[in-house]
Design an enzyme around this catalytic site. Structure first.
Site, PDB file in Angstrom:
ATOM      1  N   ASP A 270     113.295  67.476  62.019  1.00  0.00           N
ATOM      2  CA  ASP A 270     114.117  67.059  60.879  1.00  0.00           C
ATOM      3  C   ASP A 270     115.584  66.868  61.258  1.00  0.00           C
ATOM      4  OD1 ASP A 270     111.848  67.166  59.381  1.00  0.00           O
ATOM      5  OD2 ASP A 270     112.447  68.866  58.157  1.00  0.00           O
TER       6      ASP A 270
ATOM      7  N   ASP B 298     106.586  73.333  56.695  1.00  0.00           N
ATOM      8  CA  ASP B 298     106.014  71.993  56.779  1.00  0.00           C
ATOM      9  C   ASP B 298     105.988  71.461  58.209  1.00  0.00           C
ATOM     10  OD1 ASP B 298     108.836  71.816  56.622  1.00  0.00           O
ATOM     11  OD2 ASP B 298     108.765  69.830  55.710  1.00  0.00           O
ATOM     12  N   HIS B 299     106.366  72.302  59.163  1.00  0.00           N
ATOM     13  CA  HIS B 299     106.280  71.956  60.583  1.00  0.00           C
ATOM     14  C   HIS B 299     105.485  73.005  61.366  1.00  0.00           C
ATOM     15  CE1 HIS B 299     109.162  68.595  60.406  1.00  0.00           C
ATOM     16  NE2 HIS B 299     109.540  69.255  59.321  1.00  0.00           N
TER      17      HIS B 299
ATOM     18  N   HIS C  61     110.467  75.792  59.671  1.00  0.00           N
ATOM     19  CA  HIS C  61     110.043  75.525  58.300  1.00  0.00           C
ATOM     20  C   HIS C  61     108.532  75.318  58.215  1.00  0.00           C
ATOM     21  CE1 HIS C  61     114.384  74.106  57.313  1.00  0.00           C
ATOM     22  NE2 HIS C  61     114.249  75.417  57.237  1.00  0.00           N
TER      23      HIS C  61
ATOM     24  N   HIS D 289     119.890  71.119  61.488  1.00  0.00           N
ATOM     25  CA  HIS D 289     118.957  71.342  60.369  1.00  0.00           C
ATOM     26  C   HIS D 289     118.661  72.840  60.259  1.00  0.00           C
ATOM     27  CE1 HIS D 289     115.919  70.420  57.434  1.00  0.00           C
ATOM     28  NE2 HIS D 289     114.976  70.988  58.166  1.00  0.00           N
TER      29      HIS D 289
ATOM     30  N   HIS E 195     109.483  63.411  59.431  1.00  0.00           N
ATOM     31  CA  HIS E 195     109.041  62.840  58.152  1.00  0.00           C
ATOM     32  C   HIS E 195     109.369  61.358  58.179  1.00  0.00           C
ATOM     33  CE1 HIS E 195     108.521  66.860  56.425  1.00  0.00           C
ATOM     34  NE2 HIS E 195     109.670  67.160  57.000  1.00  0.00           N
TER      35      HIS E 195
ATOM     36  N   HIS F  23     110.932  73.237  64.538  1.00  0.00           N
ATOM     37  CA  HIS F  23     111.717  74.262  63.846  1.00  0.00           C
ATOM     38  C   HIS F  23     110.801  75.097  62.952  1.00  0.00           C
ATOM     39  CE1 HIS F  23     111.771  70.925  60.960  1.00  0.00           C
ATOM     40  NE2 HIS F  23     112.100  71.783  60.011  1.00  0.00           N
TER      41      HIS F  23
END
Length: 182
Positions: A125, A51-52, A49, A105, A164, A47
């Site tokens: 996520d 942090d990905h 975001h 998400h 995560h 996705h």
């Protein structure tokens, strides 16, 4: 590939930190492949975001235009070169990877099911061990539908790789009878 192959095609999943990815590729090459080059040919992004997806553009700059960046067609994944629809298949060497639309998400969250024995699911996520990601662009019904779809799509022996690692912070609450986050 045979052990003496000059290089080995690999897929990177949600490579948020390019420096860590490059170090891991080097370590894996040295420790498990006798120094043979590991050649990234695909980035599978669950996705949009940061942090990905933060490593997508820098890694494509490093490895060149032949490195394909995959993400859900309705998500604005950074650096995406190959938007995927539900059920699309990506080949990485001899691996077959199926993209599964997994809204909840984010509207365009995508899970990646690597077919094999055992199969492996990279869920970003959407699904964690004992929980799920916050439905930022979806609702509880979207998450329920996505969970049911993933359950139907994955063989029983499928290994789960969440985006995560929250197991130790989520599961102890269940043991005490509390709801996670309560």
């Amino acid at each position: 590939d045979p052990p003496d192959a000059a290089d080995r095609p690999v897929a990177l999943v949600d490579p948020s930190d390019p420096t860590a990815v490059l170090a891991a590729l080097s370590d894996l090459s040295r420790d498990h492949y006798g120094g043979a080059a590991l050649r990234p040919v695909a980035i599978l992004t669950t996705h949009k975001h940061w942090d990905h997806a933060a490593g997508n553009v820098p890694l494509r700059e490093k490895f060149g235009r032949s490195l394909r960046v995959y993400g859900g067609e309705v998500d604005a994944v950074s650096g995406c070169t190959h938007p995927l629809r539900d059920g699309d298949e990506v080949r990485v060497g001899s691996l077959r990877v199926v993209a599964l639309s997994a809204p909840g998400h984010t509207a365009g969250s995508t899970a990646f099911l690597v077919r094999g024995s055992p199969s492996a699911l990279f869920g970003g996520d959407v699904l964690f061990c004992g929980g799920c990601g916050a439905p930022f662009e979806g609702c509880a019904d979207d998450m329920v539908s996505t969970f049911a779809k993933l359950w139907r799509s994955c063989p029983p022996e499928t290994l789960l790789f969440p985006g995560h690692e929250y197991t130790l912070s989520i599961l102890p609450q269940y043991v005490t009878g509390a709801l996670p986050g309560a």
